[in-house]
Design an enzyme around this catalytic site. Structure first.
Site, mmCIF file in Angstrom:
data_model
loop_
_atom_site.group_PDB
_atom_site.id
_atom_site.type_symbol
_atom_site.label_atom_id
_atom_site.label_comp_id
_atom_site.label_asym_id
_atom_site.label_seq_id
_atom_site.Cartn_x
_atom_site.Cartn_y
_atom_site.Cartn_z
ATOM 1 N N GLN A 122 0.638 17.127 -6.877
ATOM 2 C CA GLN A 122 0.615 16.292 -6.471
ATOM 3 C C GLN A 122 1.314 16.166 -5.691
ATOM 4 O O GLN A 122 2.776 16.557 -5.455
ATOM 5 C CB GLN A 122 1.484 15.369 -7.326
ATOM 6 C CG GLN A 122 1.666 13.754 -6.706
ATOM 7 C CD GLN A 122 1.910 12.320 -7.075
ATOM 8 O OE1 GLN A 122 3.452 12.614 -7.388
ATOM 9 N NE2 GLN A 122 2.249 11.548 -6.661
ATOM 10 N N TYR A 148 2.718 14.286 -2.196
ATOM 11 C CA TYR A 148 2.958 13.336 -1.334
ATOM 12 C C TYR A 148 4.545 13.840 -0.615
ATOM 13 O O TYR A 148 4.326 13.503 0.880
ATOM 14 C CB TYR A 148 3.257 12.132 -2.521
ATOM 15 C CG TYR A 148 2.097 11.682 -3.008
ATOM 16 C CD1 TYR A 148 1.241 11.896 -2.775
ATOM 17 C CD2 TYR A 148 2.281 10.153 -3.520
ATOM 18 C CE1 TYR A 148 0.000 11.675 -3.523
ATOM 19 C CE2 TYR A 148 0.816 9.379 -3.851
ATOM 20 C CZ TYR A 148 -0.599 9.753 -3.949
ATOM 21 O OH TYR A 148 -1.169 9.596 -4.361
ATOM 22 N N SER A 149 5.645 13.797 -1.345
ATOM 23 C CA SER A 149 6.699 14.213 -0.792
ATOM 24 C C SER A 149 7.194 14.987 0.362
ATOM 25 O O SER A 149 6.100 16.235 -0.174
ATOM 26 C CB SER A 149 7.756 13.919 -1.415
ATOM 27 O OG SER A 149 7.671 13.152 -3.022
ATOM 28 N N SER A 154 6.079 18.918 -8.344
ATOM 29 C CA SER A 154 6.335 19.187 -10.439
ATOM 30 C C SER A 154 4.426 20.225 -10.029
ATOM 31 O O SER A 154 3.747 20.121 -9.941
ATOM 32 C CB SER A 154 6.024 18.216 -10.716
ATOM 33 O OG SER A 154 7.434 17.447 -10.376
ATOM 34 N N GLU A 194 0.812 6.141 -11.870
ATOM 35 C CA GLU A 194 2.073 7.289 -12.018
ATOM 36 C C GLU A 194 3.008 5.753 -12.751
ATOM 37 O O GLU A 194 3.854 5.948 -13.577
ATOM 38 C CB GLU A 194 2.189 7.318 -10.671
ATOM 39 C CG GLU A 194 3.536 8.535 -10.555
ATOM 40 C CD GLU A 194 3.986 9.144 -9.542
ATOM 41 O OE1 GLU A 194 2.936 9.324 -8.606
ATOM 42 O OE2 GLU A 194 5.013 9.601 -9.586
ATOM 43 N N GLU A 240 16.512 1.909 -7.050
ATOM 44 C CA GLU A 240 16.974 0.688 -5.893
ATOM 45 C C GLU A 240 15.088 0.356 -4.907
ATOM 46 O O GLU A 240 14.990 -0.703 -4.718
ATOM 47 C CB GLU A 240 17.410 1.925 -4.985
ATOM 48 C CG GLU A 240 18.668 1.834 -4.943
ATOM 49 C CD GLU A 240 18.933 3.171 -5.863
ATOM 50 O OE1 GLU A 240 18.237 3.416 -6.171
ATOM 51 O OE2 GLU A 240 20.103 3.672 -6.050
HETATM 52 C C1 LIG Z 1 11.716 15.255 -11.426
HETATM 53 C C2 LIG Z 1 10.963 15.104 -9.921
HETATM 54 C C3 LIG Z 1 9.837 15.139 -9.583
HETATM 55 C C4 LIG Z 1 9.099 15.284 -9.256
HETATM 56 N N1 LIG Z 1 7.425 15.377 -8.397
HETATM 57 C C5 LIG Z 1 6.996 14.630 -7.953
HETATM 58 C C6 LIG Z 1 5.643 15.239 -7.450
HETATM 59 O O1 LIG Z 1 4.956 16.295 -8.539
HETATM 60 N N2 LIG Z 1 4.903 15.540 -6.338
HETATM 61 C C7 LIG Z 1 5.378 14.527 -5.440
HETATM 62 O O2 LIG Z 1 5.175 14.469 -4.280
HETATM 63 N N3 LIG Z 1 7.115 13.781 -5.372
HETATM 64 C C8 LIG Z 1 7.966 14.711 -6.472
HETATM 65 N N4 LIG Z 1 8.706 13.864 -6.686
HETATM 66 C C9 LIG Z 1 9.494 13.285 -5.416
HETATM 67 C C10 LIG Z 1 9.873 11.762 -5.159
HETATM 68 O O3 LIG Z 1 8.828 10.674 -5.406
HETATM 69 C C11 LIG Z 1 10.996 11.219 -4.677
HETATM 70 O O4 LIG Z 1 12.012 11.985 -4.584
HETATM 71 C C12 LIG Z 1 11.010 10.079 -4.138
HETATM 72 O O5 LIG Z 1 10.099 9.394 -3.845
HETATM 73 C C13 LIG Z 1 12.900 9.772 -3.373
HETATM 74 O O6 LIG Z 1 12.191 10.406 -2.105
HETATM 75 P P1 LIG Z 1 13.340 10.655 -2.162
HETATM 76 O O7 LIG Z 1 14.267 11.911 -3.237
HETATM 77 O O8 LIG Z 1 12.917 11.852 -0.959
HETATM 78 O O9 LIG Z 1 14.884 10.465 -1.719
HETATM 79 P P2 LIG Z 1 14.541 8.992 -0.421
HETATM 80 O O10 LIG Z 1 13.978 8.507 0.382
HETATM 81 O O11 LIG Z 1 15.678 10.179 0.701
HETATM 82 O O12 LIG Z 1 16.080 8.450 -0.941
HETATM 83 C C14 LIG Z 1 17.411 8.810 -1.435
HETATM 84 C C15 LIG Z 1 18.473 7.492 -1.758
HETATM 85 O O13 LIG Z 1 18.597 6.526 -0.591
HETATM 86 C C16 LIG Z 1 17.938 5.249 -1.827
HETATM 87 N N5 LIG Z 1 16.646 4.666 -0.614
HETATM 88 C C17 LIG Z 1 16.115 4.622 0.424
HETATM 89 N N6 LIG Z 1 15.209 3.806 0.617
HETATM 90 C C18 LIG Z 1 16.378 2.833 0.648
HETATM 91 C C19 LIG Z 1 15.901 1.440 0.974
HETATM 92 N N7 LIG Z 1 14.382 1.459 2.062
HETATM 93 N N8 LIG Z 1 16.274 0.529 0.248
HETATM 94 C C20 LIG Z 1 16.966 0.806 -1.013
HETATM 95 N N9 LIG Z 1 17.465 2.320 -1.370
HETATM 96 C C21 LIG Z 1 17.230 2.819 -0.687
HETATM 97 C C22 LIG Z 1 17.093 5.813 -2.880
HETATM 98 O O14 LIG Z 1 16.816 4.691 -3.611
HETATM 99 C C23 LIG Z 1 17.813 6.495 -3.121
HETATM 100 O O15 LIG Z 1 19.076 6.470 -3.986
HETATM 101 C C24 LIG Z 1 9.946 14.098 -7.995
HETATM 102 C C25 LIG Z 1 11.296 13.542 -8.082
HETATM 103 C C26 LIG Z 1 11.595 13.971 -9.037
HETATM 104 C C27 LIG Z 1 13.333 13.615 -9.228
#
Ligand SMILES: Cc1cc2nc3c(=O)[nH]c(=O)nc-3n(C[C@H](O)[C@H](O)[C@H](O)COP(=O)(O)OP(=O)(O)OC[C@H]3O[C@@H](n4cnc5c(N)ncnc54)[C@H](O)[C@@H]3O)c2cc1C
Length: 402
Positions: free
Chosen positions: A129, A131-132, A164, A247, A389
């Site tokens: 996937q 996305y991120s 992943s 998901e 969050e």
């Molecule tokens: C084990 C694992 C597997 C994953 N696999 C995939 C994958 O296969 N494909 C893929 O695309 N992604 C994947 N991800 C990514 C995952 O979708 C993102 O980590 C997740 O969406 C959070 O984004 P970020 O890491 O950029 O954190 P951020 O969005 O930068 O967030 C950082 C912190 O800020 C807080 N925050 C952010 N915005 C707000 C808000 N508006 N209000 C309050 N708090 C807020 C969050 O809650 C968090 O605590 C994976 C993540 C993990 C941990």
């Protein structure tokens, strides 16, 4: 809410039990237990179990029968999940079976469905996937990976992160930016692509438990056929949101937590600590265990409310979000207690030791060996698939109108 069990449900449960008794060998169970700490699964094990389920036609319980699914009712799917958890079956990769498959059934063309769905079921294609991106996780609509039309293709440039299983996958579904003119959500397109296209580079990211589970994927002038687009150009946000519902949806978290607590209880009952009584007799430990059991029961009841709504074709509303928040946090609290219960046996990181070849055998009971890596990988449960969050924000909007 109707909680009564129909006779057909009991017969179905028997059928599932018979199948598992025959096909889930001791070797498969042992390997599934050993992989229990992993974020997803053990690759070879997952593919082996998928092939067994595929032969029986049970690999995609939630898909309609016409697309190779089981056509089971919501209750039958729930029973199946319960029985698999109780028996300790290996886990399967969710990206194709639980995310892309249902999305193509809802938004794909006939051609895409007939080409792709059978290959997801058989395991011939393994999907990841995309996305991120660095800087675009919770705020996914800000994603920057760009796709520019060129003849019948898109030329893709940019990077995806936390992808992943990209190191195993031969295909990826991804969100790319095809326009910057309107609201950010409007310029996003959903595409599917082959991972061996020239210009794609997959760099490993090792998580803090020592596991290679996710990656960063780089795209440099990658030529992706437009035929791989799902839905119209610029409508990828609608497709992506549809996919995220799959998901985030689960009806078995309560059972899974109860399962983890049973294992913890067993370990705490058996463990001998020199002359000290078993841990289960420690008042503080028992109190924390009981609190977690009550929470796991609450989650299971919440899931039954969701189940009941779904069975009646009603929208379960915010109950699914409540369940996701509670279950991910409870999972982490169980993992914390497991590390405490394991004590010093939980200290060696067996994952890293096995990787580099230790000069001594495994230390301590099997349960303790999974405790520390399980705790470390378990930090992900309040991040992946939408952070705690962000889930709370959704809840505040839905229920409180904030
Ligand atoms: C084990 C694992 C597997 C994953 N696999 C995939 C994958 O296969 N494909 C893929 O695309 N992604 C994947 N991800 C990514 C995952 O979708 C993102 O980590 C997740 O969406 C959070 O984004 P970020 O890491 O950029 O954190 P951020 O969005 O930068 O967030 C950082 C912190 O800020 C807080 N925050 C952010 N915005 C707000 C808000 N508006 N209000 C309050 N708090 C807020 C969050 O809650 C968090 O605590 C994976 C993540 C993990 C941990």
């Amino acid at each position: 809410m109707d909680m009564a069990h129909a006779k057909e449900d009991d017969l179905f449960r028997e059928e599932v039990r018979d199948f598992l008794a025959e096909k889930l060998t001791d070797d498969l169970k042992r390997r599934a237990r050993a992989a229990g700490w992993r974020t997803f699964t053990d690759h070879d094990l997952a593919m082996e179990w998928q092939s067994i389920l595929h032969s029986r036609g049970w690999v995609a319980p939630a898909w309609p029968k016409e697309f190779g699914g089981t056509g089971w009712s919501v209750m039958e799917r729930f029973i199946y999940q319960q029985e698999c958890l109780a028996a300790g079956t290996p886990r399967l990769y969710p990206q194709g079976l639980m995310m892309l498959g249902p999305t193509l059934i809802g938004h794909g063309t006939d051609e895409q469905r007939s080409e792709i769905l059978p290959r997801i079921l058989s395991g011939d294609d393994l999907w990841c996937q995309g996305y991120s991106e660095p800087g675009s996780g919770s705020d996914l609509a800000s994603l920057q990976t760009k796709a520019v039309k060129d003849g019948d293709d898109y030329i893709v440039n940019g990077t995806k992160i936390w992808t992943s299983t990209a190191h195993y996958a031969n295909r990826m579904f991804a969100l790319v930016r095809t326009s910057t003119e309107d609201r950010p959500q409007k310029g996003i397109t959903f595409i599917m692509l082959d991972m061996d296209l020239p210009g794609i580079k997959v760099d490993p990211i090792i998580n803090m438990a020592g596991e290679h589970e996710f990656n960063q994927v780089f795209f440099t002038d990658v030529r992706v056929p437009q035929a791989g687009r799902v839905g119209p150009e610029g409508q990828g946000w609608t497709v992506a949101k549809y996919l995220l519902e799959f998901e985030r949806g689960s009806l078995s978290a309560g059972a899974s937590l109860a399962n983890a607590l049973t294992k913890l209880k067993l370990f705490a009952s058996e463990r001998e600590r020199d002359d000290a009584p078993a841990l289960i007799d420690d008042g503080g430990f028992r109190t924390r265990l009981s609190e977690l059991e009550v929470t796991a029961d609450t989650i299971a009841m919440t899931e039954k409310i969701v189940l009941s709504s779904l069975s009646a074709n009603q929208n379960p509303g915010s109950a699914a979000n409540v369940s996701k928040i509670l279950s991910s946090e409870t999972q982490q609290r169980i993992q914390e207690l497991a590390v405490e219960a394991a004590g010093y046996y939980g200290v060696p990181n067996h994952v890293v030791l096995e990787e580099f070849g230790p000069n001594f055998g495994p230390v301590g009971p099997a349960f303790a060996r999974n405790a520390a890596p399980g705790y470390l990988t378990g930090r992900m449960s309040t991040i992946a698939g939408g952070t705690g969050e962000v889930q709370r924000n959704i809840l505040a909007k839905m229920e409180l109108g904030l």
